[in-house]
Design an enzyme around this catalytic site. Structure first.
Site, PDB file in Angstrom:
ATOM      1  N   TYR A  82     -24.310 -32.572  54.614  1.00 26.47           N
ATOM      2  CA  TYR A  82     -25.206 -32.504  53.470  1.00 26.47           C
ATOM      3  C   TYR A  82     -24.899 -33.638  52.491  1.00 26.47           C
ATOM      4  O   TYR A  82     -23.824 -33.687  51.890  1.00 26.47           O
ATOM      5  CB  TYR A  82     -25.102 -31.123  52.809  1.00 26.47           C
TER       6      TYR A  82
ATOM      7  N   LYS B 200     -19.388 -28.008  67.745  1.00 26.40           N
ATOM      8  CA  LYS B 200     -19.867 -28.981  68.734  1.00 26.40           C
ATOM      9  C   LYS B 200     -18.727 -29.965  69.014  1.00 26.40           C
ATOM     10  O   LYS B 200     -18.907 -31.184  69.014  1.00 26.40           O
ATOM     11  CB  LYS B 200     -21.120 -29.706  68.216  1.00 26.40           C
TER      12      LYS B 200
ATOM     13  N   ASP C  92     -25.223 -25.245  70.655  1.00 19.60           N
ATOM     14  CA  ASP C  92     -26.430 -25.146  71.459  1.00 19.60           C
ATOM     15  C   ASP C  92     -26.419 -23.873  72.300  1.00 19.60           C
ATOM     16  O   ASP C  92     -27.443 -23.184  72.439  1.00 19.60           O
ATOM     17  CB  ASP C  92     -26.606 -26.395  72.338  1.00 19.60           C
TER      18      ASP C  92
ATOM     19  N   ASP D  57     -30.965 -18.898  59.704  1.00 18.83           N
ATOM     20  CA  ASP D  57     -32.417 -18.701  59.704  1.00 18.83           C
ATOM     21  C   ASP D  57     -32.878 -18.132  61.040  1.00 18.83           C
ATOM     22  O   ASP D  57     -33.728 -17.230  61.091  1.00 18.83           O
ATOM     23  CB  ASP D  57     -33.131 -20.028  59.432  1.00 18.83           C
TER      24      ASP D  57
ATOM     25  N   ASP E  50     -26.582 -23.192  58.387  1.00 17.60           N
ATOM     26  CA  ASP E  50     -27.914 -23.165  57.792  1.00 17.60           C
ATOM     27  C   ASP E  50     -28.971 -22.874  58.856  1.00 17.60           C
ATOM     28  O   ASP E  50     -29.843 -22.014  58.696  1.00 17.60           O
ATOM     29  CB  ASP E  50     -28.187 -24.510  57.121  1.00 17.60           C
TER      30      ASP E  50
END
Length: 362
Positions: free
Chosen positions: A134, A188, A221, A249, A245
């Site tokens: 971010y 990851k 993933d 969702d 984030d």
């Protein structure tokens, strides 16, 4: 009776409407549970830009430091002007300046709302909130994105040992209070070997101190696929900022609806309730917005206040609000349009208040 001062920021789009509903519910629950709440309004977002030339002033941040808790309505920061022209993201700034390092996002299937796939879900995403990719939280001075040439854009990702250790501690502490006692670290590290490698090292270090909690790891993933296949297998999920984030969702929508997703930003001394969804400017002013996400987030804020100050009253009020949300959402006649119902914002809010009252009488 303890008094709590909450700083309230309406935000943009549907923000003023769902904040109004949230405050009505909080006032009612507070009166029934003998809590004195004082609300300190602060203008942020597009209204502040028009009035003061900035979407978030330095004075607002200083006032936030003195509040017992914060409530922030959705903001339309994607349409704000550049920072040097007053377009400051209130959400990101408060998270950084108040060190709200943990974003707690439960994803739970509410009664009467079918999960999108599979079986009902009850998990919590514990998202690191102050660094990662971010841009507004990466650098002390300047942004984390830059363009050395017109044809080259670069972004810096920051992962620190301190932030990784404390978000892992928060995840394991939450898991310790839940029945399944399972923490899943999402990463990851097969590609981001250094940064996610550091994150994983820190989570493993914390996991070793919690032998009674099961621990596992998932590539981000694969985690997305597993959530769609069977999200019910997960309990507490800890991950870095951007992954958290996105996955929160996804999990909330799979649980039933992003419109029901509560979210609390917290640090060691401050906490901020914030709806997980956006400002929905397309329906602003029509009186049809679903306020459940911000109301649920504010119930989380009350629970945090109760825990922080060893006060049972806010804990009881938070439980009453959450139970009323369950009952109101379970009834097709009191759902908002986004959930397949016909209730407007005001009617949904009144149904919640009625159910809180009825529960207090029994």
């Amino acid at each position: 009776m303890r008094s709590y001062n909450l700083m309230v920021m309406e935000g943009d789009g549907i923000g003023p409407e769902i904040v109004e509903s949230t405050l009505a519910v909080l006032r009612h629950a507070a009166s029934l549970h003998r809590i004195e709440l004082a609300f300190d309004d602060e203008t942020v977002g597009l209204a502040a830009l028009e009035a003061f030339g900035s979407t978030f002033r330095n004075e607002s941040c200083e006032r936030a430091r003195g509040a017992d808790g914060l409530i922030l309505g959705p903001v339309s920061h994607n349409v704000y002007p550049p920072v040097d022209k007053g377009g400051v993201n209130p959400s990101g700034t408060l998270r950084k300046q108040l060190d709200l390092y943990a974003n707690i996002r439960p994803a739970r299937t509410r009664p009467g709302i079918a999960p999108r796939v599979g079986v009902p879900i009850d998990l919590v995403i514990v998202r690191e909130n102050t660094e990662g990719f971010y841009a507004d939280r990466t650098m002390f001075l300047g942004g984390g994105e830059f363009m050395p040439t017109p044809d080259l854009a670069l972004a810096v990702r920051k992962v620190t040992r301190q932030a990784s250790l404390r978000i892992a501690e928060k995840a394991f502490a939450i898991a310790a209070g839940r029945p399944r006692k399972l923490v899943t670290a999402v990463h990851k590290a097969n590609v981001l070997r250094v940064s996610d490698g550091l994150f994983l090292d820190c989570v493993r270090e914390v996991a070793a101190r919690y032998p009674d909690i099961r621990y596992e790891e998932q590539l981000v993933d694969a985690m997305a696929a597993h959530l769609v296949r069977d999200a019910s297998r997960f309990d507490v999920v800890v991950t870095t900022n951007m992954f958290g984030d996105i996955l929160s969702d996804l999990a909330s929508e799979l649980a039933g609806s992003l419109g029901l997703a509560a979210s609390l930003n917290l640090g060691d001394g401050h906490a901020m309730a914030q709806a997980q969804h956006g400002s929905a400017p397309d329906i602003a002013g029509r009186g049809i917005a679903n306020p459940a996400s911000l109301i649920g987030s504010s119930a989380m804020l009350l629970a945090w206040l109760g825990e922080r100050f060893s006060d049972d009253a806010p804990l009881q009020a938070a439980a009453a609000i959450d139970a009323a949300l369950d009952a109101t959402i379970a009834d097709p006649d009191t759902r908002t349009a986004d959930l397949g119902g016909t209730c407007a914002t005001a009617a949904f809010t009144q149904s919640l208040i009625t159910r809180i009252t009825e529960a207090a009488r029994t």
